[in-house]
Design an enzyme around this catalytic site. Structure first.
Site, PDB file in Angstrom:
ATOM      1  N   PRO A   2       9.074   4.858  -1.117  1.00  0.00           N
ATOM      2  CA  PRO A   2       9.012   5.440  -2.456  1.00  0.00           C
ATOM      3  C   PRO A   2       9.166   6.959  -2.427  1.00  0.00           C
ATOM      4  CG  PRO A   2       7.316   3.789  -2.218  1.00  0.00           C
ATOM      5  CD  PRO A   2       7.923   3.989  -0.854  1.00  0.00           C
ATOM      6  N   LYS A  33       2.677   0.267  -0.531  1.00  0.00           N
ATOM      7  CA  LYS A  33       3.485   0.740   0.599  1.00  0.00           C
ATOM      8  C   LYS A  33       2.715   1.826   1.342  1.00  0.00           C
ATOM      9  CE  LYS A  33       7.825  -0.727  -1.233  1.00  0.00           C
ATOM     10  NZ  LYS A  33       9.200  -0.759  -0.847  1.00  0.00           N
ATOM     11  N   ILE A  65      12.381   0.902  -2.662  1.00  0.00           N
ATOM     12  CA  ILE A  65      13.028  -0.339  -2.244  1.00  0.00           C
ATOM     13  C   ILE A  65      12.087  -1.449  -2.680  1.00  0.00           C
ATOM     14  CG2 ILE A  65      13.844  -1.725  -0.303  1.00  0.00           C
ATOM     15  CD1 ILE A  65      14.266   0.966   1.214  1.00  0.00           C
ATOM     16  N   ASN A  98      12.126   7.926 -14.899  1.00  0.00           N
ATOM     17  CA  ASN A  98      13.180   6.950 -14.629  1.00  0.00           C
ATOM     18  C   ASN A  98      12.830   6.210 -13.345  1.00  0.00           C
ATOM     19  OD1 ASN A  98      15.002   7.590 -16.810  1.00  0.00           O
ATOM     20  ND2 ASN A  98      15.401   9.505 -15.741  1.00  0.00           N
TER      21      ASN A  98
END
Length: 115
Positions: A2, A33, A65, A98
């Protein structure tokens, strides 16, 4: 992997010490994560307006991801807008975030990719 990027017109002097570390830990917990793979980039002192005023605002992006989608993004928005409000005094209605779900083959790291 991230990666959270915050572009803001808040001055550098108003970004509290430890804010990037706090974002890292909160994102690690929220995404599940490891913190060692999370990157945070805060870009203060930007020339920006939101709704036609230069009051504190932020334009952000979260790349990951996986772990990106409807309900997850709503949770991230609540978390991240809360942190931006509490730490940088940016009203949540002056923040856009976003979200980008990255393909592992399109993310390079350590001389290779995550694929």
């Amino acid at each position: 992997m991230p990666m959270f990027i915050v572009n803001t017109n808040v001055p550098r002097a108003s970004v509290p010490e430890g804010f990037l570390s706090e974002l890292t830990q909160q994102l690690a917990q929220a995404t599940g994560k490891p913190a060692q793979y999370i990157a945070v980039h805060v870009v203060p002192d930007q020339l920006m307006t939101f709704s036609g005023t230069s009051d504190p605002c932020a334009l952000c992006s979260l790349h990951s991801i996986g772990k990106i989608g409807g309900a997850q993004n709503r949770n991230y928005s609540k978390l991240l807008c809360g942190l931006l409000s509490d730490r940088l005094h940016i009203s949540p209605d002056r923040v856009y975030i976003n979200y980008y779900d990255m393909n592992a083959a399109n993310v390079g790291w350590n001389g290779s990719t995550f694929a």
